[in-house]
Design a protein around this motif. Structure first.
Motif, PDB file in Angstrom:
ATOM      1  N   PRO A  12     -10.794 -15.325 -47.080  1.00  0.00           N
ATOM      2  CA  PRO A  12     -10.806 -13.864 -46.962  1.00  0.00           C
ATOM      3  C   PRO A  12     -11.674 -13.346 -45.815  1.00  0.00           C
ATOM      4  O   PRO A  12     -11.507 -12.204 -45.391  1.00  0.00           O
ATOM      5  CB  PRO A  12     -11.371 -13.406 -48.314  1.00  0.00           C
ATOM      6  N   LEU A  13     -12.582 -14.176 -45.303  1.00  0.00           N
ATOM      7  CA  LEU A  13     -13.429 -13.755 -44.187  1.00  0.00           C
ATOM      8  C   LEU A  13     -12.978 -14.363 -42.858  1.00  0.00           C
ATOM      9  O   LEU A  13     -13.699 -14.294 -41.862  1.00  0.00           O
ATOM     10  CB  LEU A  13     -14.899 -14.120 -44.471  1.00  0.00           C
ATOM     11  N   ALA A  14     -11.778 -14.943 -42.837  1.00  0.00           N
ATOM     12  CA  ALA A  14     -11.234 -15.507 -41.600  1.00  0.00           C
ATOM     13  C   ALA A  14     -11.071 -14.395 -40.569  1.00  0.00           C
ATOM     14  O   ALA A  14     -10.769 -13.253 -40.927  1.00  0.00           O
ATOM     15  CB  ALA A  14      -9.892 -16.182 -41.870  1.00  0.00           C
ATOM     16  N   PRO A  15     -11.268 -14.710 -39.279  1.00  0.00           N
ATOM     17  CA  PRO A  15     -11.134 -13.681 -38.238  1.00  0.00           C
ATOM     18  C   PRO A  15      -9.829 -12.905 -38.307  1.00  0.00           C
ATOM     19  O   PRO A  15      -9.827 -11.679 -38.125  1.00  0.00           O
ATOM     20  CB  PRO A  15     -11.243 -14.489 -36.937  1.00  0.00           C
ATOM     21  N   LYS A  16      -8.698 -13.564 -38.613  1.00  0.00           N
ATOM     22  CA  LYS A  16      -7.423 -12.838 -38.637  1.00  0.00           C
ATOM     23  C   LYS A  16      -7.375 -11.828 -39.785  1.00  0.00           C
ATOM     24  O   LYS A  16      -6.740 -10.775 -39.658  1.00  0.00           O
ATOM     25  CB  LYS A  16      -6.231 -13.790 -38.688  1.00  0.00           C
ATOM     26  N   VAL A  17      -8.071 -12.111 -40.890  1.00  0.00           N
ATOM     27  CA  VAL A  17      -8.132 -11.152 -42.003  1.00  0.00           C
ATOM     28  C   VAL A  17      -9.010  -9.964 -41.609  1.00  0.00           C
ATOM     29  O   VAL A  17      -8.623  -8.799 -41.777  1.00  0.00           O
ATOM     30  CB  VAL A  17      -8.640 -11.818 -43.296  1.00  0.00           C
ATOM     31  N   ILE A  18     -10.193 -10.264 -41.058  1.00  0.00           N
ATOM     32  CA  ILE A  18     -11.122  -9.211 -40.623  1.00  0.00           C
ATOM     33  C   ILE A  18     -10.438  -8.295 -39.604  1.00  0.00           C
ATOM     34  O   ILE A  18     -10.510  -7.067 -39.716  1.00  0.00           O
ATOM     35  CB  ILE A  18     -12.392  -9.839 -40.000  1.00  0.00           C
ATOM     36  N   GLU A  19      -9.769  -8.895 -38.619  1.00  0.00           N
ATOM     37  CA  GLU A  19      -9.098  -8.108 -37.577  1.00  0.00           C
ATOM     38  C   GLU A  19      -8.023  -7.208 -38.182  1.00  0.00           C
ATOM     39  O   GLU A  19      -7.900  -6.037 -37.789  1.00  0.00           O
ATOM     40  CB  GLU A  19      -8.481  -9.034 -36.529  1.00  0.00           C
ATOM     41  N   ALA A  20      -7.242  -7.728 -39.121  1.00  0.00           N
ATOM     42  CA  ALA A  20      -6.177  -6.932 -39.742  1.00  0.00           C
ATOM     43  C   ALA A  20      -6.752  -5.779 -40.572  1.00  0.00           C
ATOM     44  O   ALA A  20      -6.246  -4.656 -40.521  1.00  0.00           O
ATOM     45  CB  ALA A  20      -5.286  -7.829 -40.599  1.00  0.00           C
ATOM     46  N   VAL A  21      -7.825  -6.056 -41.322  1.00  0.00           N
ATOM     47  CA  VAL A  21      -8.458  -5.009 -42.134  1.00  0.00           C
ATOM     48  C   VAL A  21      -9.019  -3.923 -41.225  1.00  0.00           C
ATOM     49  O   VAL A  21      -8.807  -2.718 -41.460  1.00  0.00           O
ATOM     50  CB  VAL A  21      -9.562  -5.601 -43.047  1.00  0.00           C
ATOM     51  N   GLU A  22      -9.730  -4.328 -40.172  1.00  0.00           N
ATOM     52  CA  GLU A  22     -10.322  -3.338 -39.269  1.00  0.00           C
ATOM     53  C   GLU A  22      -9.249  -2.507 -38.571  1.00  0.00           C
ATOM     54  O   GLU A  22      -9.404  -1.295 -38.406  1.00  0.00           O
ATOM     55  CB  GLU A  22     -11.245  -4.025 -38.256  1.00  0.00           C
ATOM     56  N   ALA A  23      -8.150  -3.150 -38.167  1.00  0.00           N
ATOM     57  CA  ALA A  23      -7.056  -2.398 -37.534  1.00  0.00           C
ATOM     58  C   ALA A  23      -6.447  -1.408 -38.517  1.00  0.00           C
ATOM     59  O   ALA A  23      -6.146  -0.259 -38.149  1.00  0.00           O
ATOM     60  CB  ALA A  23      -5.990  -3.381 -37.018  1.00  0.00           C
ATOM     61  N   ALA A  24      -6.264  -1.817 -39.761  1.00  0.00           N
ATOM     62  CA  ALA A  24      -5.691  -0.939 -40.787  1.00  0.00           C
ATOM     63  C   ALA A  24      -6.599   0.255 -41.070  1.00  0.00           C
ATOM     64  O   ALA A  24      -6.126   1.352 -41.362  1.00  0.00           O
ATOM     65  CB  ALA A  24      -5.420  -1.720 -42.070  1.00  0.00           C
ATOM     66  N   LEU A  25      -7.900   0.020 -40.977  1.00  0.00           N
ATOM     67  CA  LEU A  25      -8.868   1.095 -41.208  1.00  0.00           C
ATOM     68  C   LEU A  25      -9.031   1.996 -39.983  1.00  0.00           C
ATOM     69  O   LEU A  25      -9.672   3.040 -40.056  1.00  0.00           O
ATOM     70  CB  LEU A  25     -10.236   0.504 -41.595  1.00  0.00           C
TER      71      LEU A  25
END
Length: 162
Positions: free
Chosen positions: A146-159
């Motif tokens: 859940p803390l993988a860069p691709k997850v972080i990037e997707a969450v931040e983009a969605a926000l």
């Protein structure tokens, strides 16, 4: 990948309250099982939740027996198991929910139409990222941290942080 605006997917949480997916939040929907080997991801899911919760993000743990029957049946037993192993969890967790099969939850039936066959849950801890307008943005396989860069990037983009 639009959600039908007339659909308000809701889940019953362990405490009996209702969680509505159409809440204007970005939600990472994760089918969980407290007795699964991937349950070690609960800690990372909590850290992800903590990091972005104040920005309109939440993790939703969807308790499920759809893969290997690795979850308890009763809400109190699920809550006790989670509390005993991961006492600091604050993100919402649902009562037992089918993520496939004849009694599939309407959200999972809809999500299956939004992704390719590869994007459907194959095991516990599959992750769907749902946007503020209820759209399915992307998905992550069970093994994805859940803390993988691709997850972080997707969450931040969605926000809208980028």
């Amino acid at each position: 990948m639009d959600m039908d605006p007339h659909k308000d997917f809701s889940f019953t949480l362990l405490d009996g309250t209702t969680f509505h997916l159409c809440s204007g939040q970005v939600v990472l929907v994760v089918n969980t099982a407290s007795r699964c080997g991937f349950s070690r991801q609960f800690d990372a899911l909590q850290r992800l939740h903590d990091r972005y919760h104040m920005h309109g993000f939440t993790v939703l743990g969807v308790s499920s027996q759809s893969f290997g029957k690795q979850e308890f049946e009763k809400p109190c037993d699920i809550a006790t198991a989670i509390q005993n192993k991961w006492s600091g969890l604050t993100f919402p967790i649902t009562q037992l929910t089918a993520v496939r099969g004849k009694s599939i939850h309407p959200f999972y039936a809809w999500a299956a139409t939004q992704v390719s066959w590869c994007g459907r849950p194959k095991w516990n801890f599959h992750k769907y990222l749902i946007g503020k307008e209820g759209q399915c943005i992307t998905w992550f396989a069970s093994a994805t941290d859940p803390l993988a860069p691709k997850v972080i990037e997707a969450v931040e983009a969605a926000l809208g942080n980028h």
